[in-house]
Design a protein around this motif. Structure first.
Motif, PDB file in Angstrom:
ATOM      1  N   UNK A   1       0.841  -1.206   0.000  1.00 36.64           N
ATOM      2  CA  UNK A   1       0.000   0.000   0.000  1.00 36.64           C
ATOM      3  C   UNK A   1       0.875   1.254   0.000  1.00 36.64           C
ATOM      4  N   UNK A   2       1.943   1.234   0.776  1.00 34.38           N
ATOM      5  CA  UNK A   2       2.877   2.361   0.791  1.00 34.38           C
ATOM      6  C   UNK A   2       3.480   2.587  -0.588  1.00 34.38           C
ATOM      7  N   UNK A   3       3.861   1.504  -1.217  1.00 32.09           N
ATOM      8  CA  UNK A   3       4.473   1.587  -2.551  1.00 32.09           C
ATOM      9  C   UNK A   3       3.522   2.272  -3.526  1.00 32.09           C
ATOM     10  N   UNK A   4       2.242   1.931  -3.441  1.00 28.83           N
ATOM     11  CA  UNK A   4       1.241   2.496  -4.350  1.00 28.83           C
ATOM     12  C   UNK A   4       0.825   3.919  -3.985  1.00 28.83           C
ATOM     13  N   UNK A   5       0.760   4.234  -2.688  1.00 30.26           N
ATOM     14  CA  UNK A   5       0.028   5.428  -2.271  1.00 30.26           C
ATOM     15  C   UNK A   5       0.803   6.565  -1.618  1.00 30.26           C
ATOM     16  N   UNK A   6       1.965   6.333  -1.051  1.00 26.47           N
ATOM     17  CA  UNK A   6       2.618   7.394  -0.286  1.00 26.47           C
ATOM     18  C   UNK A   6       2.995   8.588  -1.165  1.00 26.47           C
ATOM     19  N   UNK A   7       3.571   8.344  -2.291  1.00 23.17           N
ATOM     20  CA  UNK A   7       3.943   9.436  -3.194  1.00 23.17           C
ATOM     21  C   UNK A   7       2.703  10.153  -3.727  1.00 23.17           C
ATOM     22  N   UNK A   8       1.689   9.387  -4.088  1.00 20.02           N
ATOM     23  CA  UNK A   8       0.436   9.983  -4.584  1.00 20.02           C
ATOM     24  C   UNK A   8      -0.246  10.805  -3.498  1.00 20.02           C
ATOM     25  N   UNK A   9      -0.233  10.310  -2.267  1.00 16.28           N
ATOM     26  CA  UNK A   9      -0.809  11.054  -1.147  1.00 16.28           C
ATOM     27  C   UNK A   9      -0.071  12.380  -0.972  1.00 16.28           C
ATOM     28  N   UNK A  10       1.239  12.347  -0.989  1.00 14.90           N
ATOM     29  CA  UNK A  10       2.025  13.566  -0.833  1.00 14.90           C
ATOM     30  C   UNK A  10       1.698  14.567  -1.942  1.00 14.90           C
ATOM     31  N   UNK A  11       1.597  14.104  -3.170  1.00 16.33           N
ATOM     32  CA  UNK A  11       1.270  14.998  -4.293  1.00 16.33           C
ATOM     33  C   UNK A  11      -0.111  15.618  -4.121  1.00 16.33           C
ATOM     34  N   UNK A  12      -1.074  14.811  -3.706  1.00 12.04           N
ATOM     35  CA  UNK A  12      -2.447  15.315  -3.545  1.00 12.04           C
ATOM     36  C   UNK A  12      -2.533  16.330  -2.409  1.00 12.04           C
ATOM     37  N   UNK A  13      -1.901  16.032  -1.297  1.00 15.18           N
ATOM     38  CA  UNK A  13      -1.899  16.960  -0.162  1.00 15.18           C
ATOM     39  C   UNK A  13      -1.237  18.269  -0.577  1.00 15.18           C
ATOM     40  N   UNK A  14      -0.143  18.174  -1.287  1.00 14.57           N
ATOM     41  CA  UNK A  14       0.565  19.371  -1.748  1.00 14.57           C
ATOM     42  C   UNK A  14      -0.325  20.236  -2.633  1.00 14.57           C
ATOM     43  N   UNK A  15      -1.070  19.608  -3.522  1.00 14.67           N
ATOM     44  CA  UNK A  15      -1.949  20.385  -4.414  1.00 14.67           C
ATOM     45  C   UNK A  15      -3.151  20.965  -3.669  1.00 14.67           C
ATOM     46  N   UNK A  16      -3.639  20.279  -2.651  1.00 11.33           N
ATOM     47  CA  UNK A  16      -4.784  20.780  -1.883  1.00 11.33           C
ATOM     48  C   UNK A  16      -4.403  21.930  -0.951  1.00 11.33           C
ATOM     49  N   UNK A  17      -3.231  21.836  -0.354  1.00 10.66           N
ATOM     50  CA  UNK A  17      -2.842  22.831   0.642  1.00 10.66           C
ATOM     51  C   UNK A  17      -2.199  24.079   0.037  1.00 10.66           C
ATOM     52  N   UNK A  18      -1.658  23.947  -1.138  1.00 11.01           N
ATOM     53  CA  UNK A  18      -1.028  25.062  -1.852  1.00 11.01           C
ATOM     54  C   UNK A  18       0.025  25.784  -1.023  1.00 11.01           C
ATOM     55  N   UNK A  19      -0.355  26.776  -0.215  1.00  7.09           N
ATOM     56  CA  UNK A  19       0.618  27.603   0.500  1.00  7.09           C
ATOM     57  C   UNK A  19       0.960  27.098   1.899  1.00  7.09           C
ATOM     58  N   UNK A  20       0.145  26.233   2.464  1.00 11.38           N
ATOM     59  CA  UNK A  20       0.405  25.758   3.817  1.00 11.38           C
ATOM     60  C   UNK A  20       1.542  24.736   3.836  1.00 11.38           C
ATOM     61  N   UNK A  21       2.344  24.814   4.870  1.00 12.82           N
ATOM     62  CA  UNK A  21       3.427  23.847   5.035  1.00 12.82           C
ATOM     63  C   UNK A  21       2.883  22.620   5.768  1.00 12.82           C
TER      64      UNK A  21
END
Length: 161
Positions: A45-65
């Protein structure tokens, strides 16, 4: 605290709460949100999802760290190795390993290590709607201590024994 566990059919439930986590590490941090991922034997599950999760969170949060804290609670597969490989690619991801098994101890340890002003507890299988994150953050910024959101997407089918 933000949680992505399911609560009935509600998309979001807001309730006041007493903070039981010490805030000393949070006050000195510029991190807005700490995402906690308690895991046990989740290497595939990590192999499939960790990078995708990080990308999605980054796009949703935009300016927030933010930071992503993976808490491995006693896995005996390659879960920690998969996380370490992602650590080398992305410095926002951290790994904490604990011996004690169970989601509760993993969440507790993640909360102790979290540096964000807000804490969001997620699942690595991405069985929750990521779209709740900006709404939940807005509710926290309005003064709510706890925002509790859905675990599953509205279109998903959840079966339990």
């Amino acid at each position: 605290m933000l949680s992505a566990d399911r609560l009935g059919n509600d998309f979001l439930t807001v309730q006041p709460a007493v903070r039981s986590i010490t805030m000393s590490n949070v006050l000195s941090s510029a991190i807005e949100v700490s995402f906690l991922l308690p895991i046990h034997n989740e290497s595939e599950c990590l192999k499939r999802n960790l990078s995708a999760l990080n990308s999605r969170v980054s796009s949703l949060l935009k300016k927030q760290t933010y930071e992503i804290i993976v808490i491995d609670n006693g896995s005996d597969d390659s879960t920690s190795q998969q996380t370490l490989e992602n650590l080398q690619i992305n410095q926002k991801i951290q790994l904490i390993s604990i011996r004690e098994k169970g989601r509760g101890p993993a969440i507790r340890k993640g909360c102790e290590k979290a540096r964000g002003k807000y804490i969001c507890i997620l699942s690595i299988d991405r069985s929750w709607s990521e779209e709740f994150i900006p709404t939940a953050l807005a509710l926290c910024q309005q003064g709510n201590d706890v925002v509790y959101g859905p675990k599953s997407h509205p279109q998903s089918i959840v079966t339990r024994p």
